[in-house]
Motif scaffolding. Structure first.
Motif, PDB file in Angstrom:
ATOM      1  N   ASN A  55       0.820  -1.213   0.000  1.00 33.76           N
ATOM      2  CA  ASN A  55       0.000   0.000   0.000  1.00 33.76           C
ATOM      3  C   ASN A  55       0.855   1.265   0.000  1.00 33.76           C
ATOM      4  O   ASN A  55       0.505   2.256  -0.645  1.00 33.76           O
ATOM      5  N   GLN A  56       1.974   1.227   0.713  1.00 34.29           N
ATOM      6  CA  GLN A  56       2.884   2.373   0.707  1.00 34.29           C
ATOM      7  C   GLN A  56       3.439   2.610  -0.694  1.00 34.29           C
ATOM      8  O   GLN A  56       3.516   3.741  -1.164  1.00 34.29           O
ATOM      9  N   LYS A  57       3.801   1.522  -1.368  1.00 33.33           N
ATOM     10  CA  LYS A  57       4.345   1.637  -2.721  1.00 33.33           C
ATOM     11  C   LYS A  57       3.280   2.109  -3.711  1.00 33.33           C
ATOM     12  O   LYS A  57       3.563   2.910  -4.600  1.00 33.33           O
ATOM     13  N   VAL A  58       2.059   1.615  -3.553  1.00 36.94           N
ATOM     14  CA  VAL A  58       0.969   2.065  -4.422  1.00 36.94           C
ATOM     15  C   VAL A  58       0.688   3.546  -4.192  1.00 36.94           C
ATOM     16  O   VAL A  58       0.483   4.297  -5.153  1.00 36.94           O
ATOM     17  N   ASP A  59       0.723   3.982  -2.948  1.00 39.35           N
ATOM     18  CA  ASP A  59       0.540   5.409  -2.661  1.00 39.35           C
ATOM     19  C   ASP A  59       1.603   6.245  -3.368  1.00 39.35           C
ATOM     20  O   ASP A  59       1.303   7.314  -3.917  1.00 39.35           O
ATOM     21  N   ASP A  60       2.843   5.763  -3.371  1.00 32.29           N
ATOM     22  CA  ASP A  60       3.922   6.475  -4.064  1.00 32.29           C
ATOM     23  C   ASP A  60       3.659   6.529  -5.572  1.00 32.29           C
ATOM     24  O   ASP A  60       3.879   7.560  -6.212  1.00 32.29           O
ATOM     25  N   ILE A  61       3.194   5.415  -6.128  1.00 33.77           N
ATOM     26  CA  ILE A  61       2.877   5.375  -7.556  1.00 33.77           C
ATOM     27  C   ILE A  61       1.763   6.355  -7.880  1.00 33.77           C
ATOM     28  O   ILE A  61       1.835   7.108  -8.855  1.00 33.77           O
ATOM     29  N   LEU A  62       0.724   6.345  -7.065  1.00 33.81           N
ATOM     30  CA  LEU A  62      -0.403   7.245  -7.305  1.00 33.81           C
ATOM     31  C   LEU A  62       0.015   8.707  -7.181  1.00 33.81           C
ATOM     32  O   LEU A  62      -0.469   9.565  -7.919  1.00 33.81           O
ATOM     33  N   GLU A  63       0.918   8.968  -6.258  1.00 32.20           N
ATOM     34  CA  GLU A  63       1.406  10.333  -6.093  1.00 32.20           C
ATOM     35  C   GLU A  63       2.165  10.788  -7.335  1.00 32.20           C
ATOM     36  O   GLU A  63       2.056  11.935  -7.756  1.00 32.20           O
ATOM     37  N   SER A  64       2.926   9.875  -7.923  1.00 31.88           N
ATOM     38  CA  SER A  64       3.719  10.270  -9.091  1.00 31.88           C
ATOM     39  C   SER A  64       2.932  10.209 -10.405  1.00 31.88           C
ATOM     40  O   SER A  64       3.247  10.931 -11.336  1.00 31.88           O
ATOM     41  N   CYS A  65       1.906   9.363 -10.465  1.00 31.54           N
ATOM     42  CA  CYS A  65       1.166   9.174 -11.721  1.00 31.54           C
ATOM     43  C   CYS A  65      -0.256   9.700 -11.702  1.00 31.54           C
ATOM     44  O   CYS A  65      -0.852   9.873 -12.763  1.00 31.54           O
ATOM     45  N   GLY A  66      -0.807   9.875 -10.514  1.00 26.22           N
ATOM     46  CA  GLY A  66      -2.230  10.203 -10.440  1.00 26.22           C
ATOM     47  C   GLY A  66      -3.014   9.023 -10.996  1.00 26.22           C
ATOM     48  O   GLY A  66      -2.770   7.892 -10.626  1.00 26.22           O
ATOM     49  N   ASN A  67      -3.913   9.283 -11.910  1.00 25.58           N
ATOM     50  CA  ASN A  67      -4.645   8.198 -12.562  1.00 25.58           C
ATOM     51  C   ASN A  67      -4.344   8.198 -14.057  1.00 25.58           C
ATOM     52  O   ASN A  67      -5.180   7.864 -14.875  1.00 25.58           O
ATOM     53  N   ASP A  68      -3.126   8.597 -14.405  1.00 25.72           N
ATOM     54  CA  ASP A  68      -2.701   8.690 -15.801  1.00 25.72           C
ATOM     55  C   ASP A  68      -1.973   7.402 -16.200  1.00 25.72           C
ATOM     56  O   ASP A  68      -0.812   7.200 -15.850  1.00 25.72           O
ATOM     57  N   TRP A  69      -2.660   6.562 -16.947  1.00 23.57           N
ATOM     58  CA  TRP A  69      -2.104   5.274 -17.352  1.00 23.57           C
ATOM     59  C   TRP A  69      -0.841   5.423 -18.189  1.00 23.57           C
ATOM     60  O   TRP A  69       0.023   4.542 -18.176  1.00 23.57           O
ATOM     61  N   THR A  70      -0.702   6.519 -18.905  1.00 27.44           N
ATOM     62  CA  THR A  70       0.476   6.704 -19.761  1.00 27.44           C
ATOM     63  C   THR A  70       1.736   6.940 -18.942  1.00 27.44           C
ATOM     64  O   THR A  70       2.841   6.763 -19.457  1.00 27.44           O
TER      65      THR A  70
END
Length: 118
Positions: A55-70
């Protein structure tokens, strides 16, 4: 025309993509550890710790990508992320899990790694 619009498929959010994958992978891990006789208390520790790390890693991903699949090209897939969390758990010497459980977790992780393209 209204029925056609209601059939439009909305893409899954990145967060849901990672969560859905985690649920499948953690159920597989739970079954694998159970089938090798790992106690419920150790199962809980392992699953809780992997979940927390994931969950911590997913939070980091979401922070860097938002919901932008590209923007996901530079991030780890859900399976790779899951294996990284198991490896991180194994590197934590302070966790109260047996050497047998660590050995089985390592085997599980290595089996998944052989299927992945890094």
């Amino acid at each position: 025309m209204k029925d056609l619009l209601s059939m439009t498929r909305v893409p899954k959010s990145i967060k849901n993509h990672y969560i859905d994958s985690f649920l499948i992978n953690s159920e597989n891990l739970n079954s694998f550890l159970s089938s090798h006789g790992i106690s419920n208390s150790e199962l809980e520790i392992v699953l809780f710790t992997v979940s927390k790390l994931y969950n911590q890693k997913v939070d980091d991903i979401l922070e860097s990508c938002g919901n932008d699949w590209t923007r996901l090209d530079s991030t780890s897939s859900p399976l790779i992320l899951f294996v990284q969390c198991i490896d991180e758990l194994l590197s934590e010497a302070h966790l109260d899990i047996s050497s047998r459980c660590r050995f089985i977790l390592n085997s599980f992780s290595k089996t998944l790694e052989s299927w992945m393209i890094w």
